[in-house]
Design a protein around this motif. Structure first.
Motif, PDB file in Angstrom:
ATOM      1  N   LEU A   1      58.051  40.538 111.588  1.00  0.00           N
ATOM      2  CA  LEU A   1      57.167  41.058 112.804  1.00  0.00           C
ATOM      3  C   LEU A   1      57.814  40.482 114.250  1.00  0.00           C
ATOM      4  O   LEU A   1      57.775  41.117 114.919  1.00  0.00           O
ATOM      5  CB  LEU A   1      55.775  40.875 112.630  1.00  0.00           C
ATOM      6  CG  LEU A   1      55.194  41.540 111.500  1.00  0.00           C
ATOM      7  CD1 LEU A   1      53.550  41.183 111.532  1.00  0.00           C
ATOM      8  CD2 LEU A   1      55.374  42.828 111.299  1.00  0.00           C
TER       9      LEU A   1
ATOM     10  N   ASP B   1      50.688  42.839 105.694  1.00  0.00           N
ATOM     11  CA  ASP B   1      50.403  43.676 107.052  1.00  0.00           C
ATOM     12  C   ASP B   1      51.317  43.750 107.804  1.00  0.00           C
ATOM     13  O   ASP B   1      51.739  42.842 108.864  1.00  0.00           O
ATOM     14  CB  ASP B   1      49.073  42.772 107.598  1.00  0.00           C
ATOM     15  CG  ASP B   1      48.481  43.701 108.804  1.00  0.00           C
ATOM     16  OD1 ASP B   1      48.986  44.949 109.062  1.00  0.00           O
ATOM     17  OD2 ASP B   1      47.388  43.241 109.253  1.00  0.00           O
ATOM     18  N   THR B   2      51.795  45.057 108.461  1.00  0.00           N
ATOM     19  CA  THR B   2      52.923  45.027 109.260  1.00  0.00           C
ATOM     20  C   THR B   2      52.354  45.465 110.805  1.00  0.00           C
ATOM     21  O   THR B   2      53.038  45.735 111.964  1.00  0.00           O
ATOM     22  CB  THR B   2      53.746  46.403 109.003  1.00  0.00           C
ATOM     23  OG1 THR B   2      53.100  47.521 108.846  1.00  0.00           O
ATOM     24  CG2 THR B   2      54.698  46.190 107.933  1.00  0.00           C
ATOM     25  N   GLU B   3      50.952  45.196 110.883  1.00  0.00           N
ATOM     26  CA  GLU B   3      50.128  45.103 112.147  1.00  0.00           C
ATOM     27  C   GLU B   3      50.552  46.179 113.058  1.00  0.00           C
ATOM     28  O   GLU B   3      50.201  47.467 112.520  1.00  0.00           O
ATOM     29  CB  GLU B   3      50.592  43.709 113.099  1.00  0.00           C
ATOM     30  CG  GLU B   3      50.129  42.853 112.038  1.00  0.00           C
ATOM     31  CD  GLU B   3      50.113  41.268 112.615  1.00  0.00           C
ATOM     32  OE1 GLU B   3      50.145  41.150 113.688  1.00  0.00           O
ATOM     33  OE2 GLU B   3      50.011  40.247 112.039  1.00  0.00           O
ATOM     34  N   GLU B   4      51.116  46.083 114.359  1.00  0.00           N
ATOM     35  CA  GLU B   4      51.299  47.020 115.247  1.00  0.00           C
ATOM     36  C   GLU B   4      52.420  48.277 114.971  1.00  0.00           C
ATOM     37  O   GLU B   4      52.814  49.463 115.313  1.00  0.00           O
ATOM     38  CB  GLU B   4      51.736  47.034 116.546  1.00  0.00           C
ATOM     39  CG  GLU B   4      52.914  46.139 116.840  1.00  0.00           C
ATOM     40  CD  GLU B   4      52.841  44.540 116.702  1.00  0.00           C
ATOM     41  OE1 GLU B   4      53.579  43.983 117.588  1.00  0.00           O
ATOM     42  OE2 GLU B   4      52.044  44.123 116.047  1.00  0.00           O
TER      43      GLU B   4
END
Length: 224
Positions: free
Chosen positions: A173, A201-204
């Motif tokens: 990330l 979780d790759t978030e945004e």
């Protein structure tokens, strides 16, 4: 997931993106601490405590990825040790097919990795990916890790890609955010870099589970 009409160049990370991160996680978290414990005549727990503290100190810097640095820090031949367990180096599913389809579609495929040349050469020897790339670069060639936004302009000076028409696929990330700052318009994170661990979780960022989901369309024949 991707509008291929807007992409001319695909930048790809190696470890955790094209290759299963299991090899690297095993090496740094298990194999190296065991050897370090033996060399220093200390317990495995003490070895892990010492090494992991140093890892945290340098994470995200060029030293973190530099095998020469860790050889000095540990007194161990890191490149030779990696070669001992090279049979654990493996591809992520459909990685080579994806590279082939990118090239067949008329787009450029470029490998840009934080891996030190000692590790990069070993992996390219074990997994013959090199013929599928238009360029292969280590961040060490530029003196900056991919976490530094200035790395991308240095790469651009060599590869002449247009950031607005470039896709980066990476499992970090921090690297994806760095590329965004540098103007790279299209990004994908990797959902499961290590096949032996849970998805992350790759978030945004949009997460990619398998390359088969994003094959580019074939190049149209020129009828003129």
């Amino acid at each position: 997931m991707i509008c291929w009409d807007h992409i001319d160049t695909v930048l790809l990370d190696m470890d955790g993106t094209l290759l299963d991160l299991y090899f690297d996680n095993y090496f740094w978290m298990e194999f190296l601490p065991q050897r370090y414990a033996e060399a220093k005549h200390i317990s495995l727990d003490d070895a892990k405590t010492q090494l992991f503290a140093r890892f945290s100190e340098h994470r995200g810097t060029l030293n973190w990825y530099c095998l020469d640095f860790w050889r000095q820090e540990t007194g161990l031949d890191i490149v030779a040790m990696k070669a001992e367990v090279k049979d654990l180096i493996g591809l992520r599913p459909n990685a080579i097919t994806f590279l082939q389809k990118v090239r067949e579609s008329g787009r450029k495929a470029v490998l840009i990795t934080n891996a030190h040349r000692g590790s990069l050469d070993l992996k390219l020897e074990q997994i013959p990916m090199a013929p599928h790339f238009d360029g292969i670069f280590s961040s060490h060639d530029f003196g900056l890790p991919k976490e530094d936004p200035h790395l991308w302009s240095r790469l651009q000076a060599v590869m002449h890609y247009e950031p607005a028409r470039t896709l980066l696929i990476d499992d970090s990330l921090a690297v994806l955010r760095s590329a965004k700052k540098a103007g790279i318009a299209h990004t994908l994170g990797v959902l499961q870099p290590d096949s032996q661990k849970q998805s992350m979780d790759t978030e945004e960022f949009i997460g990619l589970d398998c390359f088969s989901r994003i094959y580019p369309p074939s190049a149209q024949p020129d009828n003129h």
